[in-house]
Enzyme design. Structure first.
Site, PDB file in Angstrom:
ATOM      1  N   LYS A  22       2.461 -21.135  24.686  1.00 13.80           N
ATOM      2  CA  LYS A  22       1.424 -20.368  25.395  1.00 13.80           C
ATOM      3  C   LYS A  22       1.337 -20.809  26.847  1.00 13.80           C
ATOM      4  CE  LYS A  22      -3.080 -21.660  25.000  1.00 13.80           C
ATOM      5  NZ  LYS A  22      -3.692 -21.872  26.320  1.00 13.80           N
ATOM      6  N   ASN A  23       1.295 -22.131  27.055  1.00 14.53           N
ATOM      7  CA  ASN A  23       1.062 -22.621  28.419  1.00 14.53           C
ATOM      8  C   ASN A  23       2.277 -22.473  29.317  1.00 14.53           C
ATOM      9  OD1 ASN A  23      -1.504 -23.207  27.677  1.00 14.53           O
ATOM     10  ND2 ASN A  23      -1.243 -25.434  27.595  1.00 14.53           N
ATOM     11  N   CYS A 117     -15.960 -24.715  30.890  1.00  4.99           N
ATOM     12  CA  CYS A 117     -15.752 -24.217  29.529  1.00  4.99           C
ATOM     13  C   CYS A 117     -16.180 -25.322  28.582  1.00  4.99           C
ATOM     14  CB  CYS A 117     -14.308 -23.795  29.308  1.00  4.99           C
ATOM     15  SG  CYS A 117     -13.183 -25.169  29.318  1.00  4.99           S
TER      16      CYS A 117
HETATM   17  C1  UD1 Z   1      -3.524 -27.186  31.372  1.00  6.26           C
HETATM   18  C2  UD1 Z   1      -3.339 -26.546  30.025  1.00  6.26           C
HETATM   19  C3  UD1 Z   1      -4.338 -27.129  29.019  1.00  6.26           C
HETATM   20  C4  UD1 Z   1      -4.250 -28.655  29.008  1.00  6.26           C
HETATM   21  C5  UD1 Z   1      -4.358 -29.217  30.415  1.00  6.26           C
HETATM   22  C6  UD1 Z   1      -4.105 -30.712  30.477  1.00  6.26           C
HETATM   23  C7  UD1 Z   1      -2.571 -24.343  30.625  1.00  6.26           C
HETATM   24  C8  UD1 Z   1      -2.858 -22.878  30.666  1.00  6.26           C
HETATM   25  N1  UD1 Z   1      -3.546 -25.115  30.143  1.00  6.26           N
HETATM   26  O1  UD1 Z   1      -4.837 -26.827  31.817  1.00  6.26           O
HETATM   27  O2  UD1 Z   1      -4.019 -26.615  27.736  1.00  6.26           O
HETATM   28  O3  UD1 Z   1      -5.304 -29.181  28.232  1.00  6.26           O
HETATM   29  O4  UD1 Z   1      -3.384 -28.581  31.274  1.00  6.26           O
HETATM   30  O5  UD1 Z   1      -2.850 -31.022  29.960  1.00  6.26           O
HETATM   31  O6  UD1 Z   1      -1.491 -24.781  30.953  1.00  6.26           O
HETATM   32  N2  UD1 Z   1      -8.629 -30.883  37.874  1.00  6.26           N
HETATM   33  C9  UD1 Z   1      -9.326 -31.067  39.049  1.00  6.26           C
HETATM   34  N3  UD1 Z   1      -9.194 -30.117  40.037  1.00  6.26           N
HETATM   35  C10 UD1 Z   1      -8.386 -29.025  39.895  1.00  6.26           C
HETATM   36  C11 UD1 Z   1      -7.666 -28.866  38.703  1.00  6.26           C
HETATM   37  C12 UD1 Z   1      -7.809 -29.817  37.710  1.00  6.26           C
HETATM   38  O7  UD1 Z   1     -10.057 -32.048  39.214  1.00  6.26           O
HETATM   39  O8  UD1 Z   1      -8.305 -28.220  40.825  1.00  6.26           O
HETATM   40  C13 UD1 Z   1      -8.751 -31.883  36.794  1.00  6.26           C
HETATM   41  C14 UD1 Z   1      -9.247 -31.273  35.473  1.00  6.26           C
HETATM   42  O9  UD1 Z   1     -10.641 -31.165  35.440  1.00  6.26           O
HETATM   43  C15 UD1 Z   1      -8.699 -32.262  34.477  1.00  6.26           C
HETATM   44  C16 UD1 Z   1      -7.355 -32.679  35.082  1.00  6.26           C
HETATM   45  O10 UD1 Z   1      -7.466 -32.351  36.483  1.00  6.26           O
HETATM   46  O11 UD1 Z   1      -9.529 -33.398  34.409  1.00  6.26           O
HETATM   47  C17 UD1 Z   1      -6.156 -31.976  34.499  1.00  6.26           C
HETATM   48  O12 UD1 Z   1      -6.406 -30.595  34.419  1.00  6.26           O
HETATM   49  P1  UD1 Z   1      -5.250 -29.515  34.575  1.00  6.26           P
HETATM   50  O13 UD1 Z   1      -3.917 -30.146  34.360  1.00  6.26           O
HETATM   51  O14 UD1 Z   1      -5.475 -28.758  35.832  1.00  6.26           O
HETATM   52  O15 UD1 Z   1      -5.569 -28.545  33.381  1.00  6.26           O
HETATM   53  P2  UD1 Z   1      -5.209 -27.019  33.343  1.00  6.26           P
HETATM   54  O16 UD1 Z   1      -4.017 -26.777  34.193  1.00  6.26           O
HETATM   55  O17 UD1 Z   1      -6.436 -26.217  33.576  1.00  6.26           O
END
Ligand code: UD1
Length: 421
Positions: A22-23, A117
């Site tokens: 999915k991801n 979320c």
């Molecule tokens: C993706 C995955 C999700 C998985 C996550 C971590 C997809 C669609 N989803 O989510 O299933 O659980 O990676 O492996 O691929 N953060 C910030 N600022 C930002 C972005 C993120 O502080 O702009 C933080 C988040 O709150 C979190 C960490 O960085 O603590 C990692 O998040 P991130 O890797 O961005 O998760 P997603 O890409 O949303």
């Protein structure tokens, strides 16, 4: 609404085929927005999140259709719209992955702020910071982030955040940078296999990306991308979930189309628990010893233990012979399953971002509430071994990320059925 009704106790035996990731599929579908001509994607899972992105892409003038073989054909028909609206983004956070492609190709992206979320805050500051470094100007307008630029220019960008690298921020910046002028270097890039799959897809379209899978990705901008044919990698989280399903029922499963090299940290931890996992020609085989050893686990960015397997592994450790500890380093609030597992007789105590798991002899079936995708999977796994009947409510969460999970589990001996709540 629908629920799963599970009668626990059956050992799972047999063979399962793991679906596409999915991801990986979501950002690759979004990347097609930048391509000339048609792209054909194989192994795109049929999931609620994928269907949701198809609707969003449709609104953005991108036609996505499945043929009889299940392959997804994607082509751009109209480039006018650049607005991913609240109504759609609020239903699926991963919609944010259209931001980089919209900015890269259409020079404008208006994307509703996804908001929090069930698993925590989930900001998008890194996405915006990275795209600004490429020359975009950003403003906030009625809950939308609006990014605009006349021309994107390659840059050196540090993408590390307070919890390490970000998967979708890396994807967004990498996608926009493929259409920027000159060279972009992303430092502290996410190394997840899904980022590698996206880079490989983009390269097959004509992009010039190097270093994917390492913390430093180099992108030399190109003028255009040409649609191509690509097969999405297998879903490592689905595979990991079935490894735990086998282990928790003391079963014996063969997983086909599963990649052990994408799951090394989880496999290593499960082996310490006493789960026997072997590589096979087509994937892996998993069986268990009767005694489950307690372990200490900390979630980390890839190649560390994935946060997306934290809840499922916690369900398993409920039955270990002693005390285990799980610390969540990616989403420190991702513990909504704790209270639900306790309703099934688990002994879990949350202290900040850590849960102490006192092993119990057995779990007892109960009505429980799914709160997010992976927490729901954990409750299903607990139900597979709990004494008596478990009813998992609100399973729309699980349908977001697992394709026909009940049919797959039934096929290897589980007593689970989908019912109307
Ligand atoms: C993706 C995955 C999700 C998985 C996550 C971590 C997809 C669609 N989803 O989510 O299933 O659980 O990676 O492996 O691929 N953060 C910030 N600022 C930002 C972005 C993120 O502080 O702009 C933080 C988040 O709150 C979190 C960490 O960085 O603590 C990692 O998040 P991130 O890797 O961005 O998760 P997603 O890409 O949303």
């Amino acid at each position: 609404m629908q629920a799963f009704e599970i009668v626990g106790g059956n050992r799972l035996r047999g063979s399962l085929t793991i679906g596409g990731s999915k991801n990986a599929a979501l950002p690759i579908m979004a990347a097609c927005l930048m391509c000339e001509g048609e792209s054909v994607l194989h192994n795109v899972p049929d999931l609620a999140d994928v269907r949701q992105l198809m609707v969003l892409l449709g609104r953005l003038g991108v036609v996505c259709e499945r043929d009889d073989s299940g392959a997804m054909h994607i082509r751009v028909e109209d480039e006018m719209n650049t607005h991913a609206e609240y109504e759609l983004v609020s239903k699926m956070r991963a919609s944010v992955c259209v931001m980089g492609p919209l900015l890269g190709k259409r020079r404008c992206a208006q994307v509703s702020m996804p908001g929090g979320c069930a698993i925590g805050d989930r900001p998008i500051d890194l996405h915006v910071r990275g795209l600004e470094a490429l020359g975009a100007e950003s403003e906030l307008a009625y809950g939308d982030v609006v990014l605009k630029t006349k021309k994107l220019k390659g840059s050196e960008i540090f993408l590390g955040g307070p919890f390490g690298s970000s998967v979708t921020a890396t994807a967004n910046v990498m996608m926009a940078a493929t259409m920027a002028e000159g060279r972009t270097i992303i430092a502290s890039a996410a190394c997840e296999p899904e980022v590698v799959d996206l880079a490989n897809f983009l390269n097959a379209c004509g992009a010039q990306i190097k270093g994917q899978g390492t913390p430093q990705i180099t992108i030399d901008g190109v003028k255009s991308l040409q649609g191509t044919e690509h097969t999405i990698i297998p879903d490592r989280i689905e595979a990991g979930t079935f490894l735990v399903a086998s282990a928790i029922t003391n079963g014996d499963l063969k997983l086909e189309n599963a990649r052990l090299d994408h799951l090394l940290a989880a496999v290593e931890q499960l082996r310490q628990v006493g789960v026997i996992i072997e590589r096979t020609e087509k994937g892996m085989e998993v069986s268990s010893s009767r005694r489950l050893e307690p372990v200490k686990i900390t979630t980390q960015p890839f190649p560390g233990f994935p946060t997306d397997l934290q809840a499922q592994t916690m369900a398993l450790l409920c039955l270990a012979d002693g005390n285990s500890v799980i610390t969540e380093k990616i989403f420190p609030d991702r513990f909504l399953h704790v209270a639900e597992l306790n309703r099934m007789g688990a002994r879990l105590r949350k202290e900040g971002p850590t849960v102490i798991i006192e092993g119990v002899k057995r779990l007892i079936g109960a009505p429980v509430m799914a709160s997010d995708l992976r927490a729901s999977a954990a409750l299903v796994l607990a139900g597979l071994i709990a004494k008596g009947k478990t009813r998992v409510h609100r399973i729309y969460h699980i349908d977001r990320g697992y394709e026909r999970i009940e049919e797959k589990l039934q096929s290897v001996g589980a007593n689970i059925k989908r019912v109307n709540d």
